[in-house]
Design an enzyme around this catalytic site. Structure first.
Site, PDB file in Angstrom:
ATOM      1  N   ASP A 198      -5.155  -4.406   7.395  1.00  0.00           N
ATOM      2  CA  ASP A 198      -4.723  -4.368   8.479  1.00  0.00           C
ATOM      3  C   ASP A 198      -4.829  -2.879   8.886  1.00  0.00           C
ATOM      4  OD1 ASP A 198      -3.868  -7.053   9.568  1.00  0.00           O
ATOM      5  OD2 ASP A 198      -1.847  -6.572   9.253  1.00  0.00           O
TER       6      ASP A 198
HETATM    7  N1  URA Z   1      -0.913 -10.547   5.777  1.00  0.00           N
HETATM    8  C1  URA Z   1      -0.872  -8.732   7.419  1.00  0.00           C
HETATM    9  O1  URA Z   1       0.396  -9.071   7.710  1.00  0.00           O
HETATM   10  N2  URA Z   1      -0.901  -7.607   6.724  1.00  0.00           N
HETATM   11  C2  URA Z   1      -2.034  -7.329   5.776  1.00  0.00           C
HETATM   12  O2  URA Z   1      -2.459  -6.338   5.933  1.00  0.00           O
HETATM   13  C3  URA Z   1      -1.636  -7.972   4.787  1.00  0.00           C
HETATM   14  C4  URA Z   1      -1.216  -9.338   5.030  1.00  0.00           C
END
Ligand code: URA
Length: 250
Positions: A109
């Site tokens: 993310d």
């Molecule tokens: N899980 C999440 O919620 N975000 C990420 O970036 C990676 C794994």
């Protein structure tokens, strides 16, 4: 037998990060570039990127057709090959990596930091990402509330996720609580799948929200602690081998 990789000399020099098209042509014109021991006079000459020995100012360049990069992704950068408006992880690398077909293997993310593999090897990327191979990913998380043994057990049993983004049964995950407090806790979690906002949604299912998330490990590959957020390096042959073998074994 090694495959031939014929291309223009100026293109090869650009791909290897020796400069812009204009700069490398200037270097050729200045007689700084040799191909197989002969001074090159024309940036448009065809070379074999694998077999030709290309030197700039007497320094031999090394062309590797496959590249693997380990990046410590910083917060605030998109995991994408390109984006019209926002900075992507590819913008953190010299342009030759995109020119050589490198892409992020999986997605973090925008507000997540940590280990991201960027590779031109589509098969390796697929193996890292594909849920079928169940390559474990380890994250460190800070959450805005308490964590306790019941959470460890719920993660291990496999959480049922049902939220605004959909519904699924998460595979069993290993949760290790590092610090527990009523206002804030920290933990490591190992998951073997990578659904949309997977880790955040797992913690949310237990009533706490992730306020910081960092990926520490993909399979046997650990984030190099010498890399600060935003820094990267090429992976060693040993690291690539371990990741490839683990993916093969899975
Ligand atoms: N899980 C999440 O919620 N975000 C990420 O970036 C990676 C794994």
């Amino acid at each position: 037998m090694a495959q031939k990789q014929r291309m223009r000399l100026d293109r090869l020099l650009c791909m290897l990060g020796e400069g812009t098209r204009t700069q490398v042509r200037e270097m050729v014109r200045a007689g700084l570039v040799t191909v197989d021991g002969q001074v090159a006079r024309d940036g448009g000459m065809q070379v074999d990127a694998q077999a030709s020995v290309v030197c700039v100012g007497g320094r031999a360049l090394s062309y590797k057709p496959v590249r693997h990069v380990m990046l410590n992704k910083p917060q605030g950068v998109l995991t994408a090959a390109r984006d019209g408006r926002q900075r992507t992880v590819m913008d953190l690398l010299p342009p030759m990596y995109a020119a050589m077909g490198c892409m992020p293997a999986g997605r973090l993310d925008k507000d997540t930091e940590g280990l991201l593999v960027i590779t031109s090897d589509g098969r390796l990327a697929h193996r890292i990402i594909s849920p079928r191979h169940e390559v474990g990913k380890v994250y460190w998380a800070r959450v805005d509330g308490p964590l306790e043994q019941a959470d460890v057990e719920a993660f291990a049993a496999g959480l049922h996720i049902c939220d605004g983004d959909g519904e699924f049964d998460a595979k069993p995950a290993h949760l290790v609580i590092e610090r527990a407090g009523s206002e804030e806790s920290e933990a490591r979690v190992r998951v073997t799948e990578g659904r949309y906002h997977q880790v955040k949604r797992m913690f949310a299912a237990r009533g706490v929200h992730v306020v910081a998330l960092r990926r520490l490990q993909i399979g046997a590959l650990a984030l190099d602690p010498a890399l600060a957020p935003g820094q990267w390096r090429e992976m060693t042959d040993e690291e690539v081998k371990r990741l490839t073998q683990e993916a093969d074994d899975a």
